[in-house]
Structures are given as C-alpha cells and as structure tokens.
Write a protein that holds these residues in place. Structure first.
Motif: not given
Length: 211
Positions: A23-25, A27-33, A35-45, A50-51
């Motif tokens: 959290a808050g680093r 140097d971290v980028t969250v990438l959603g696969l 299409r299905g991974g994008v809503p998951v990644a959006a919640a994580v980011a 993080t971006p």
C-alpha cells in the motif's frame, strides 16, 4: 467449502487485505487482466492507493473445446504454450487460433490504451490481478509480458484458483496470492454470485480518462 464472492469488486477488496505491505508504495502498478480481471484490479488499486493499468492477454482455446486452453498470448509477441495440449493439435489449427486471438488482442490494446503511452514497467513491482485461475495459461503469459516490460518483481493476485495451476504459476511469478484453492476446482464462475461478462465500457470506465 470455498468462499463465494458477491462480485469481482468484493473479491478485489479481499485480495487487497493480503497485499497491504504494498500500500502506498510509489513503485507499484496494479494490472488487470482484460477483461474479467479489471474490476478486481480496480478494487485492489483503490485500496492500495496505487496506479491501475491493463494487461491484454488472450487465451488460446482448443478449436473444438474453446474453454480448454493450450496456451496464451500477450503484447510484445509473447506466446506461452502448454505443450501437453498443443502437441496434439494440427499446426494449421494452432496457427489459425493464434492469428485470430492476436487480432483481437491488438484491437483491445488500441481500444484500452487510447492516448496512453505503451505500458512500461521498468523498475516496478507489477501486481497482476485476475478474477480466477483455471489452467493458469493467461497468468503465465502475463508474467512473461510483465518481465519483458521491465518489472523488477511480479506478483499475481487471484481470489480463487485450481491448486495445480497455482503450483505451476508459483514457479514463475515472484509471489502468488490466492486465498482460495479448493480441491475439485471446477470453473471460476462457481465462486461468484455475479459473474457477468465484463464489457469494454466497464474496462474504460475503470481506467478513467486518459492523461
């Protein structure tokens, strides 16, 4: 009995709880696969501060059983084949599936990147999020893509996955976060109440306006 998530956003929030050291680093980028991974990644980011970006990876399905993957492709010419499946297929069939999926991957890359520059992960920690892990082919391709794009460390985060796919992926990623690995794993959709097909519009909304 494995957890059933209400939807992909709830699954992403559950993953974020296990990724709090990131959290808050800066140097971290969250990438959603896509299409299905994008809503998951959006919640994580959102939870980690993080971006968020997307990674376009396409599964290569056996022609007469498309749900069975014999490999996957990603941007930059990355191709990962499951030789146990691919070796049984006619080379012309393999070439046609790769051609078709490469065309769709290129279309999505143009659509989602819009005015954004090409994805560059040089020196970064790439957190690759998806809604589940079945064969692991797409996730393996995503790890290869992230390394080719310069990531220093690659973490794969999925809410639920098949134990054998998790074990294989753990040999390739630096870390795999997968809180649910039920025996007798069937389909990813079994572990969600809402598992609708994610649209291009949902992906674009999650990404927000291009800079």
């Amino acid at each position: 009995m494995a957890t059933t998530y209400r939807d992909r956003a709830e699954a992403g929030n559950a993953l974020a709880e296990r990724l709090t050291p990131l959290a808050g680093r800066p140097d971290v980028t969250v990438l959603g696969l896509v299409r299905g991974g994008v809503p998951v990644a959006a919640a994580v980011a959102d939870r980690l501060g993080t971006p968020l970006d997307v990674l376009v990876v396409r599964k290569l399905g056996v022609p007469w059983a498309p749900e069975v993957a014999f490999g996957a492709i990603g941007p930059g010419g990355v191709e990962v084949l499951n030789e146990a499946y691919a070796a049984r297929l006619d080379r012309a069939d393999v070439a046609e599936v790769v051609r078709r999926e490469r065309a769709e991957a290129d279309r999505r890359e143009r659509l989602y990147r819009r005015d954004r520059p090409p994805l560059d992960l040089t020196g970064r920690v790439a957190v690759i999020a998806d809604d589940g892990l079945a064969t692991g082919a797409s996730a393996r391709a995503a790890v290869a893509v992230a390394r080719r794009l310069g990531a220093d460390r690659v973490v794969v985060a999925v809410p639920v996955g098949a134990p054998d796919a998790y074990a294989a992926l753990a040999d390739e990623a630096d870390e795999v976060v997968c809180p649910e690995r039920p025996t007798g794993f069937g389909a990813v959709s079994q572990y969600y109440t809402d598992f609708h097909e994610v649209s291009d519009e949902e992906v674009l909304t999650a990404l927000g306006p291009a800079d």
